[in-house]
Structures are given as structure tokens and as C-alpha cells.
Design a protein around this motif. Structure first.
Motif, PDB file in Angstrom:
ATOM      1  N   LEU A   1     -57.987  49.699   1.601  1.00  0.00           N
ATOM      2  CA  LEU A   1     -56.808  50.473   1.269  1.00  0.00           C
ATOM      3  C   LEU A   1     -56.897  51.881   1.789  1.00  0.00           C
ATOM      4  CD1 LEU A   1     -56.611  49.004  -2.205  1.00  0.00           C
ATOM      5  CD2 LEU A   1     -55.355  48.449  -0.175  1.00  0.00           C
ATOM      6  N   GLY A   2     -55.727  52.424   2.091  1.00  0.00           N
ATOM      7  CA  GLY A   2     -55.646  53.753   2.655  1.00  0.00           C
ATOM      8  C   GLY A   2     -55.226  54.782   1.642  1.00  0.00           C
ATOM      9  N   THR A   3     -54.418  55.692   2.100  1.00  0.00           N
ATOM     10  CA  THR A   3     -54.040  56.841   1.298  1.00  0.00           C
ATOM     11  C   THR A   3     -53.255  56.437   0.074  1.00  0.00           C
ATOM     12  OG1 THR A   3     -52.108  57.016   2.689  1.00  0.00           O
ATOM     13  CG2 THR A   3     -53.998  58.344   3.293  1.00  0.00           C
ATOM     14  N   LEU A   4     -53.427  57.194  -0.997  1.00  0.00           N
ATOM     15  CA  LEU A   4     -52.737  56.918  -2.250  1.00  0.00           C
ATOM     16  C   LEU A   4     -51.312  57.414  -2.192  1.00  0.00           C
ATOM     17  CD1 LEU A   4     -55.481  58.190  -4.680  1.00  0.00           C
ATOM     18  CD2 LEU A   4     -54.797  55.827  -4.437  1.00  0.00           C
ATOM     19  N   LEU A   5     -50.389  56.637  -2.774  1.00  0.00           N
ATOM     20  CA  LEU A   5     -49.056  57.168  -3.049  1.00  0.00           C
ATOM     21  C   LEU A   5     -49.173  58.232  -4.131  1.00  0.00           C
ATOM     22  CD1 LEU A   5     -45.997  57.048  -2.737  1.00  0.00           C
ATOM     23  CD2 LEU A   5     -45.983  55.308  -4.522  1.00  0.00           C
TER      24      LEU A   5
ATOM     25  N   LEU B   1     -48.958  56.106   7.829  1.00  0.00           N
ATOM     26  CA  LEU B   1     -49.300  55.589   9.147  1.00  0.00           C
ATOM     27  C   LEU B   1     -48.921  56.526  10.288  1.00  0.00           C
ATOM     28  CD1 LEU B   1     -48.083  51.981   8.405  1.00  0.00           C
ATOM     29  CD2 LEU B   1     -50.450  52.638   8.867  1.00  0.00           C
ATOM     30  N   LEU B   2     -47.871  57.316  10.110  1.00  0.00           N
ATOM     31  CA  LEU B   2     -47.374  58.168  11.184  1.00  0.00           C
ATOM     32  C   LEU B   2     -47.363  59.641  10.809  1.00  0.00           C
ATOM     33  CD1 LEU B   2     -44.413  55.880  12.283  1.00  0.00           C
ATOM     34  CD2 LEU B   2     -46.536  56.271  13.548  1.00  0.00           C
ATOM     35  N   HIS B   3     -47.510  59.934   9.548  1.00  0.00           N
ATOM     36  CA  HIS B   3     -47.491  61.319   9.083  1.00  0.00           C
ATOM     37  C   HIS B   3     -48.357  61.405   7.831  1.00  0.00           C
ATOM     38  CE1 HIS B   3     -45.985  65.135   7.468  1.00  0.00           C
ATOM     39  NE2 HIS B   3     -45.476  65.378   8.653  1.00  0.00           N
ATOM     40  N   PRO B   4     -49.194  62.438   7.716  1.00  0.00           N
ATOM     41  CA  PRO B   4     -50.124  62.495   6.566  1.00  0.00           C
ATOM     42  C   PRO B   4     -49.449  62.772   5.231  1.00  0.00           C
ATOM     43  CG  PRO B   4     -50.333  64.467   7.929  1.00  0.00           C
ATOM     44  CD  PRO B   4     -49.455  63.527   8.685  1.00  0.00           C
ATOM     45  N   GLN B   5     -48.163  63.154   5.243  1.00  0.00           N
ATOM     46  CA  GLN B   5     -47.507  63.500   3.996  1.00  0.00           C
ATOM     47  C   GLN B   5     -46.426  62.519   3.559  1.00  0.00           C
ATOM     48  OE1 GLN B   5     -48.685  65.987   2.188  1.00  0.00           O
ATOM     49  NE2 GLN B   5     -50.188  66.367   3.806  1.00  0.00           N
ATOM     50  N   ARG B   6     -46.164  61.482   4.343  1.00  0.00           N
ATOM     51  CA  ARG B   6     -45.139  60.519   3.931  1.00  0.00           C
ATOM     52  C   ARG B   6     -45.514  59.123   4.421  1.00  0.00           C
ATOM     53  NH1 ARG B   6     -42.083  63.699   7.840  1.00  0.00           N
ATOM     54  NH2 ARG B   6     -41.916  62.546   9.811  1.00  0.00           N
TER      55      ARG B   6
ATOM     56  N   GLY C   1     -41.458  61.883   1.874  1.00  0.00           N
ATOM     57  CA  GLY C   1     -42.494  62.898   1.751  1.00  0.00           C
ATOM     58  C   GLY C   1     -42.226  63.979   0.729  1.00  0.00           C
ATOM     59  N   ASP C   2     -41.370  63.692  -0.276  1.00  0.00           N
ATOM     60  CA  ASP C   2     -41.077  64.713  -1.287  1.00  0.00           C
ATOM     61  C   ASP C   2     -41.928  64.565  -2.535  1.00  0.00           C
ATOM     62  OD1 ASP C   2     -39.982  62.479  -2.483  1.00  0.00           O
ATOM     63  OD2 ASP C   2     -37.947  63.279  -2.647  1.00  0.00           O
ATOM     64  N   GLY C   3     -42.887  63.635  -2.528  1.00  0.00           N
ATOM     65  CA  GLY C   3     -43.771  63.453  -3.664  1.00  0.00           C
ATOM     66  C   GLY C   3     -43.239  62.523  -4.729  1.00  0.00           C
TER      67      GLY C   3
ATOM     68  N   SER D   1     -34.101  38.860   9.245  1.00  0.00           N
ATOM     69  CA  SER D   1     -33.616  39.828  10.240  1.00  0.00           C
ATOM     70  C   SER D   1     -34.550  40.999  10.459  1.00  0.00           C
ATOM     71  CB  SER D   1     -32.252  40.360   9.811  1.00  0.00           C
ATOM     72  OG  SER D   1     -32.368  41.130   8.617  1.00  0.00           O
ATOM     73  N   GLY D   2     -35.472  41.237   9.500  1.00  0.00           N
ATOM     74  CA  GLY D   2     -36.331  42.404   9.597  1.00  0.00           C
ATOM     75  C   GLY D   2     -35.647  43.699   9.224  1.00  0.00           C
ATOM     76  N   LYS D   3     -34.423  43.646   8.712  1.00  0.00           N
ATOM     77  CA  LYS D   3     -33.702  44.858   8.338  1.00  0.00           C
ATOM     78  C   LYS D   3     -34.194  45.364   6.985  1.00  0.00           C
ATOM     79  CE  LYS D   3     -29.690  43.507  11.040  1.00  0.00           C
ATOM     80  NZ  LYS D   3     -28.310  42.964  11.012  1.00  0.00           N
ATOM     81  N   CYS D   4     -34.272  46.689   6.875  1.00  0.00           N
ATOM     82  CA  CYS D   4     -34.840  47.324   5.687  1.00  0.00           C
ATOM     83  C   CYS D   4     -33.769  48.149   4.988  1.00  0.00           C
ATOM     84  CB  CYS D   4     -36.010  48.228   6.084  1.00  0.00           C
ATOM     85  SG  CYS D   4     -37.279  47.407   7.073  1.00  0.00           S
ATOM     86  N   ARG D   5     -33.747  48.041   3.661  1.00  0.00           N
ATOM     87  CA  ARG D   5     -32.787  48.804   2.863  1.00  0.00           C
ATOM     88  C   ARG D   5     -33.552  49.688   1.895  1.00  0.00           C
ATOM     89  NH1 ARG D   5     -28.857  43.894   1.189  1.00  0.00           N
ATOM     90  NH2 ARG D   5     -30.859  42.798   1.024  1.00  0.00           N
ATOM     91  N   PHE D   6     -33.328  51.011   2.006  1.00  0.00           N
ATOM     92  CA  PHE D   6     -34.112  51.996   1.271  1.00  0.00           C
ATOM     93  C   PHE D   6     -33.279  52.666   0.188  1.00  0.00           C
ATOM     94  CE2 PHE D   6     -36.261  51.721   5.336  1.00  0.00           C
ATOM     95  CZ  PHE D   6     -37.605  51.830   5.013  1.00  0.00           C
ATOM     96  N   ALA D   7     -33.935  52.961  -0.933  1.00  0.00           N
ATOM     97  CA  ALA D   7     -33.369  53.840  -1.956  1.00  0.00           C
ATOM     98  C   ALA D   7     -34.329  55.004  -2.140  1.00  0.00           C
ATOM     99  CB  ALA D   7     -33.158  53.105  -3.271  1.00  0.00           C
ATOM    100  N   TYR D   8     -33.799  56.230  -2.097  1.00  0.00           N
ATOM    101  CA  TYR D   8     -34.607  57.441  -2.157  1.00  0.00           C
ATOM    102  C   TYR D   8     -34.418  58.138  -3.497  1.00  0.00           C
ATOM    103  CZ  TYR D   8     -35.020  56.873   2.907  1.00  0.00           C
ATOM    104  OH  TYR D   8     -35.272  56.388   4.155  1.00  0.00           O
ATOM    105  N   GLN D   9     -35.523  58.599  -4.059  1.00  0.00           N
ATOM    106  CA  GLN D   9     -35.479  59.369  -5.295  1.00  0.00           C
ATOM    107  C   GLN D   9     -35.351  60.852  -4.918  1.00  0.00           C
ATOM    108  OE1 GLN D   9     -37.986  59.838  -9.484  1.00  0.00           O
ATOM    109  NE2 GLN D   9     -38.887  58.726  -7.786  1.00  0.00           N
TER     110      GLN D   9
END
Length: 778
Positions: free
Chosen positions: A77-81, A153-158, A104-106, A117-125
Motif C-alpha cells: 500500500l501507498g500513501t494514506l488518504l 500517483l500523479l501528484h503528492p497531494q491528491r 487535494g483539499d483534504g 465503458s470505463g467512464k468515471c462519475r465523481f462526487a466532490y466534498q
């Protein structure tokens, strides 16, 4: 990104062992001996010709090996949420469900990944406890998704997603840092076949970075079909560290925190079908087995909850479609081992579809979906062998498809029938309350061209060759892959008085009060967009055929091809008035915007519709009179096609005199779309406003939008520089399509458009606002 590794394909696993590792550094393997002795209770030798715990083991081609007993899922396992909540990936037959801090807002966000389809649906807090669904799905470019993982994977903060497809032989990384803008997926080159599972992790060891690494399982290799590959994330590439075969595929990988002083642990199911849970760690850079749960019923799934005050997790096992739950508590965990307590059977009379764990202090609550989505229950453990039902939940006439647990409760997901992906959500609090809680439709899984915008922006910026107003010149552009040309005229920045003068006898109330406006420099089309140009957009098959005939390949053609195109019109849309050299007509505001997006992708220049202020500024061309040629309406014949001289049809563009800035048909021929929502000026002007700077009244509803310039069918007063005309629903009154077309206006053969190109290129988030109003489907 590149993968650089070489595997010894001639080696084979030892008899009686289902997983083994290559280790190129003898010292690292010796370091594991004491750990393995602790796990298996006997000696483990690691050199050629040495003793090992299985009498049938052999060493291949002198390579140093570490033999590990039983099946092993090597996923760490990698970085913690966060220290309290490690992202867990849930799975249903049609979808994956996961959490992560994607912006990346914590704060925790959530995502649904459609397997097909591989399509992704996001909800942001975006605010604590308040979740906002992104308007559009995010395309990963991966069909037939077989595995996902979440990590830095692409940014250390998100967080970002890693997505695999075994049949498509793809591994991609997908960021989602904004609820308003998609990112382009990044394909990771592979030297293995059939990547079926992936886990974002911190492998540790030499070359480790703050970014998460990846552990990849693949299933279509030869001569060993099932391989595990460790990939180091350097920040610029994913580089192979090592690779080893396993006897059976890995399924349902996840990661687990066992305590603040312990490395995160990788876990997953092994077998075909899955029948063993295995835990391991990688923080030293080498795999270390910590424990396992063998002899699970074939096809077992699992969830992880904290049901006791010990701080150690409990594993909940179930067989989808079968009644009953089984509990295995973790009784001990340290750096070298994980031990499980005895199994407890929990009575649950209904067939279990899925089990979701709500975040929170122990004992954590569970959401159990049952009876093929017909029932759901929010439950809590009362005793080690008893569940207490807190709330029975109804799906109504629909089916429960899954859930997204969050600290405040859980998003319940629904579909109209079985075997359909989620289409609606209902929030349920941690106490089981749904009344008055947020609910609505999920973002559509329909194809969306929003995902092309970041790549179009990159192509535009790579080609950007004019950066100052002094460099702006007229230019003629050929649409790539065709012989169709159009001309763009530079318009200098400046100020003007917008609207009708008080002494204009033809002025209308919605054109007043006149007000001062400052405009930034831009180019504008010398003529209205013609059918020659617009039909390239209308008929993609014809446009591709032209490209093939001319033998021209444009690097951005795939981007342009991905932009949504009009539905094929059910009638000849010029209505017999002519096409070659004539203005395109009867497109909706949405269709004109989409043409601008398509043309931007094709050419590498940013095009859009003009704002109403830009249009009037360009039309006036420095004049303050009723028309760009003065106030004398008797001169109109020289500059415009209108009701007195048009023979009741539009005419070829550019046949009348231009205005002072060299623009043709700004008065008459066809009315022209502007970006703005129509409102009388008195509603738009705030008291005390002296100068409006680049004003744009962005649309919040489909009607009315502004059209300008008047048409071949209009009287002279509608052709004045200040004249405004709002769009109307009646313009598609006779449209036979149900619902009414978002592309065509059957009853508005007098409406066309021209394009502008601002000197300053906006960021992708702003491009989206220009091209996609969000109101066109109402």
C-alpha cells in the motif's frame, strides 16, 4: 511513461507452492529469512542448492529465489488518504466504487467506475459534509475494466485512479482534480499481457519517491500466464522493479492500515475462483508475507470493518448470491505477522449481494444489499455472532446497485432494473434517514466530449504563435485535411458605447440605456460560417473520406473526431436556398458552440461564438451611427441582404460592401448567434457601473439567447448595429424529434453564426464554459 524490465520466463514455481519471487540482491533475500521462519515455523534457504521447506522446489538458471508457502497476493500500500480512512475499493458485477481525495483539499471524495465503458462519475466534498457531483462523466479510454486502485500517483497531494483492462491490455492513470474539468488519461506502456488488477502502493527501498508505486497483476502471459509486476513511480515514468509468476490470478486487491506505527498492508484474494485471502507488505522494497486466511468457499468476497475497541480490523466474508456472513477478527498484528481469530458465523437469511462499511468509530455500521438489489439494510454488530438491524431500506420499483460510504452516511445507488449500471442516488444518514436528504440523477454515461478539452487546450498552446496585439494580422486558414478556407480579421481592443442612442428613432427599450464597454482584442470571421465549412462538421464520414482522398493526416484529428456532432437532419437544411458559398443556417446555439469546439481541435486555434458586446463592437467598427455606414437607410442595399432585396432567401457571403473593418454581412443575410443569454440591458446594468469589461451574460436556461445583425427576411430596423433579437422555442416548433433536437431549428432558416478567436487563450475550465452551456438539453 516507460516500463523497462526483463523476466526469466524459463523458471517455474516449486511443486506445492503457488507463489515465488525473484530477488536479484542476495542480501535483501537473506534479510527475509527470519521473517519467513516466523511465518512458516521452519527454515527457509535462499541459495542455489540450499535446503527449502518443500521437497519439490527447484532453482531456475541459477537465479536467487525466495520461496513462500501457499498462495500470496503481493499487493502493498501507498500513501494514506488519511490516518483514519484508507481508501477501499468495492466491486459489483457492473461497477467499482471507491473513495479518495481527488481534488487535494483534504476531504474525501467518491467515484463510480463503470466496468463496460470505463467512464468515471465523481462526487466532490467541496464543503465539509456537502458533496457535489461533477456534471459530466470522465472517460478513462478503457473498456472492459477489470481493476482499479486509488493513490497519489500523479501528484503528492491528491489522489488519482489507476485503471486496468485485461482484454484491452491497458493500464491508464486518470486524474480528476476538478469537478468542472476533466483530465486526459495517461496510458502506461506495458511489457506484460492482460493486466487484470492493480494496486497503488508504497513499495519502499532504493529510489522510492513520495508518489505511490503500482503492483500489477496480469493473466495472459507466456509461458507463465499469471504474473505480478512491481512498478516504481519515479514521477516521470513507471519503471519495473521486478516480476514473478503466480499459479492463480489475484482478485479484489485492497490495502489496510493495521496501526499508526505499522506499514500499510496489501491484501487480496487468490485462486480460480478466489479461495484464499493473503496479506503482505512492501515497505522494505521486497515482499514480506504477513498472514493468510485459507480454505475460503470458492468465489468469496470480503469487506473490512472495525467492530471492536481493540483497534484491529475484522474481516467479513460472504459469497455473493448466498445467505450468511462469516467473521474473522484480526487478533494480532506487528511488523512481521498478522494473526486471525476463530471464524464466527453470522446468520443472515437473505442472499447477500454486497457489503459496505460506513466510516466511523467502532462498532462500524454495515450496509447489506440483498435479493439481487431488492432489499437493503443498515445493520450493526451487537455481539460477535449477532447483527442488529437499524433500518430496512426500500428500493421502490428500482434495484439497489451499490453504495458509496462516506463519514456522514452512505450514498445509495439505484438502477431501473437488474443488470443496469447505477443511474440515481439517494443519500442515507448514518442513522438510516433518507427523508429530506440529497437525491438525484447521477451524471450520464452518455459519450461526452468534455474530456477532449484539456487536450485541445494543450494543442492550442503548443501552436500559439501570436501573443501580443501588435502581432495580430489577418489570416486565411485551411481546415486541415480539406480544401475549405476561411478568413479571420483582427479587431483591436478598445472602448465603445453599446446600445441605442437616445435620439435613434428606431431604438428599442431593450437596447437602452446605452453604456460604455471595454473589449479585449480578438479576431473575427470575415464572413459568416458557410455550408462548406459547417458540413465538414455535420457529416464526419464525408470529412474522413476527404482526408483519406487528400492523404492528409492531422495530429489532432482524433480530438476533433471525439467532439459531439449533429444528428443527421431529417430534411435538407438549406431549404433549397443553396449551399456552396452560402451561410449555414438553422443550427441551434448548442450546435454552433460545438462547431467552435470541433474547429478548435482541428486547427489548434481557440474559436468560440462572439459575446454580444464583441459582436456589436466589431459591427460598429468605430462608428456611433445606426449602421456601420451611417444613418442613411437608403444606403442599406449596398451593404446588406434584407427583405427588400433578398428575394426572400439568403445569398452567398461576401457579395455586398464590407464595414470599415473589412467584415461582410454584419448587417443582414442571416442573423448571427452570440454567446449571451438575452436580457434587457436595464436588468444587466448594475447602478453606478461606468465601464463594463468584456461583459458576457452567461446562459442559465436554454431560451432566449441573443442573435444579432438581422436577416434576409427582416426589415431595415432589425439590421441596425444595436438591434437585438432573442431566440424562441417556436424556432423548433415543427421539429418531429422527441425530445426536440439539440442540433436543429427547423423553423429558423434565418439564423447562422460567425466565429471569433480571442487573443488571450482561456484555461480549459473557461473553454468548457464557452463550448458547453449546460442548458441545451432542457
Amino acid at each position: 511513461m516507460q516500463n523497462c524490465f526483463a523476466a526469466d520466463s524459463e523458471s517455474s514455481p516449486a511443486a506445492g507452492y503457488r507463489l515465488w519471487f525473484f530477488a536479484d540482491i542476495r542480501a535483501a533475500v537473506i534479510r527475509l529469512r527470519s521473517h519467513m521462519r516466523h511465518l512458516i515455523g521452519g527454515p527457509t534457504e535462499v541459495a542455489s542448492g540450499s535446503r527449502c521447506p518443500s521437497p519439490g522446489a527447484r532453482i531456475g538458471r541459477g537465479r536467487r529465489l525466495l520461496f513462500v508457502p501457499r498462495a500470496l497476493l503481493l499487493l502493498a500500500l501507498g500513501t494514506l488518504l488519511s490516518t483514519a480512512q484508507v481508501p477501499f475499493v468495492y466491486e459489483s458485477p457492473l461497477e467499482f466504487f471507491a473513495s479518495g481525495d481527488f481534488d487535494g483539499d483534504g476531504r474525501m471524495d467518491v467515484v463510480i467506475v463503470d466496468k463496460s465503458s470505463g467512464k468515471c462519475r465523481f462526487a466532490y466534498q467541496l464543503q465539509p459534509g456537502q458533496y457535489t457531483w461533477a456534471e459530466d462523466n470522465r472517460a478513462s479510454g478503457v473498456r472492459g475494466v477489470t481493476g482499479i486502485s486509488v493513490g497519489r500517483l500523479l501528484h503528492p497531494q491528491r489522489d488519482a485512479l489507476a485503471i486496468t483492462s485485461a482484454d484491452a491490455n491497458l493500464l491508464v492513470l486518470l486524474e480528476a482534480p476538478s469537478p468542472t474539468m476533466a483530465s486526459q488519461p495517461r496510458e502506461v506502456p506495458l511489457e506484460v499481457m492482460g493486466p487484470n488488477v492493480v494496486l497503488a502502493c508504497d513499495i519502499g527501498g532504493e529510489g522510492n519517491t513520495p508518489l505511490a508505486d503500482l503492483i500489477l497483476g496480469s493473466i495472459y502471459n507466456s509461458p507463465d500466464p499469471n504474473l505480478i509486476t512491481l512498478l516504481r513511480n519515479t514521477g516521470t515514468q513507471l519503471r519495473s522493479l521486478s516480476q514473478f509468476p503466480i499459479e492463480h490470478p489475484v482478485a479484489r486487491p485492497n490495502r489496510l492500515s493495521l496501526g499508526t506505527n505499522l506499514a500499510e498492508v496489501a491484501l487480496g484474494l487468490v485462486g480460480d475462483p478466489p479461495s484464499e485471502l493473503v496479506l503482505s507488505r512492501f515497505d522494505t522494497g521486497q515482499p514480506e508475507v504477513l498472514g493468510n486466511v485459507p480454505d475460503l468457499p470458492p468465489g468469496t468476497a470480503y469487506a473490512i470493518a472495525h467492530l471492536r475497541a481493540t483497534g484491529l480490523p475484522d474481516f467479513i466474508f460472504y459469497q455473493p448470491g448466498q445467505p450468511g456472513l462469516r467473521l474473522r477478527p484480526v487478533t494480532h498484528a506487528d511488523r512481521y505477522s498478522v494473526a486471525f481469530g476463530a471464524e464466527t458465523r453470522l446468520e443472515w437469511s437473505r442472499p447477500v449481494d454486497n457489503v459496505f462499511v460506513l466510516p466511523g468509530p467502532p462498532p462500524q455500521k454495515l450496509l447489506i444489499l440483498s435479493e439481487e438489489g431488492q432489499q437493503a439494510a443498515l445493520v450493526q454488530f451487537e455481539t460477535p455472532d449477532r447483527l442488529r438491524t437499524l433500518k430496512e431500506l426500500s428500493s421502490g420499483l428500482e434495484r439497489f446497485t451499490g453504495a458509496l460510504p462516506v463519514p456522514e452516511g452512505v450514498f445509495l445507488l439505484f438502477a431501473p432494473t437488474n443488470h443496469r449500471p447505477s443511474w440515481r442516488y439517494q443519500f442515507c444518514t448514518a442513522t438510516g434517514e433518507t427523508e429530506g436528504q440529497p437525491a438525484g440523477l447521477l451524471p450520464s454515461l452518455a459519450d461526452s466530449d468534455v474530456n477532449t478539452i484539456p487536450a485541445i487546450y494543450q494543442a492550442i498552446m503548443a501552436k500559439l504563435d501570436v501573443r501580443t496585439e501588435a502581432e495580430m494580422k489577418p489570416y486565411t486558414n485551411t481546415i486541415p485535411g480539406t480544401q475549405v478556407r476561411y478568413v479571420m480579421i483582427p479587431v483591436p481592443g478598445g472602448e465603445f458605447i453599446m446600445g441605442s442612442r437616445d435620439d435613434d428613432p428606431e431604438g428599442r427599450p431593450d437596447e437602452r440605456p446605452a453604456h460604455r464597454v471595454r473589449i479585449a482584442p480578438f479576431w473575427i470571421g470575415m464572413c459568416e460560417v458557410t455550408w462548406n465549412e459547417f458540413e465538414l462538421f455535420m457529416y464526419p464520414d464525408d470529412e474522413k473520406r476527404i482526408r483519406q482522398e487528400l492523404g492528409v493526416e492531422n495530429p489532432t484529428d482524433p480530438l476533433a473526431d471525439a467532439v459531439a456532432r449533429p444528428s443527421k437532419p431529417y430534411t435538407e437544411m438549406s431549404f433549397g436556398m443553396g449551399k456552396d458559398g452560402y451561410p449555414a443556417i438553422s443550427m441551434t446555439h448548442h450546435a454552433a458552440n460545438k462547431y467552435c469546439q470541433w474547429l478548435s481541435a482541428k486547427t489548434g486555434h481557440f474559436y468560440r461564438l462572439p459575446t454580444e458586446a464583441e459582436w456589436e463592437y466589431a459591427c460598429r467598427a468605430g462608428t456611433t451611427t445606426a449602421y456601420s455606414f451611417g444613418d442613411d437607410v437608403t444606403l442599406l442595399d449596398q451593404y446588406a441582404w434584407y427583405e427588400d432585396n433578398s428575394d426572400f432567401k439568403y445569398q452567398k457571403v461576401g457579395r455586398k460592401k464590407p464595414n470599415p473593418w473589412g467584415l461582410y454581412d454584419m448587417h443582414g443575410n442571416v442573423a448571427e448567434w452570440c454567446l449571451d443569454q438575452y436580457e434587457p440591458y436595464e436588468k444587466l446594468l448594475a447602478p453606478g457601473t461606468e465601464v463594463l469589461v468584456n461583459p458576457w451574460n452567461r446562459a442559465t436556461r436554454p431560451y432566449p439567447h441573443v442573435t444579432r445583425g438581422g436577416s434576409y427576411d427582416d426589415p431595415p430596423w432589425r439590421l441596425r448595429s444595436a438591434a437585438r433579437r432573442p431566440s424562441d422555442r417556436s424556432w423548433k416548433m415543427r421539429d418531429p424529434q422527441l425530445p426536440k433536437s439539440i442540433w436543429w431549428l427547423t423553423d429558423a432558416p434565418f439564423v447562422g453564426f460567425r466565429i471569433v478567436r480571442p487573443l488571450e487563450v482561456p484555461p480549459p475550465e473557461e473553454m468548457k464554459k464557452y463550448w458547453i452551456s449546460g442548458t441545451e438539453r432542457d
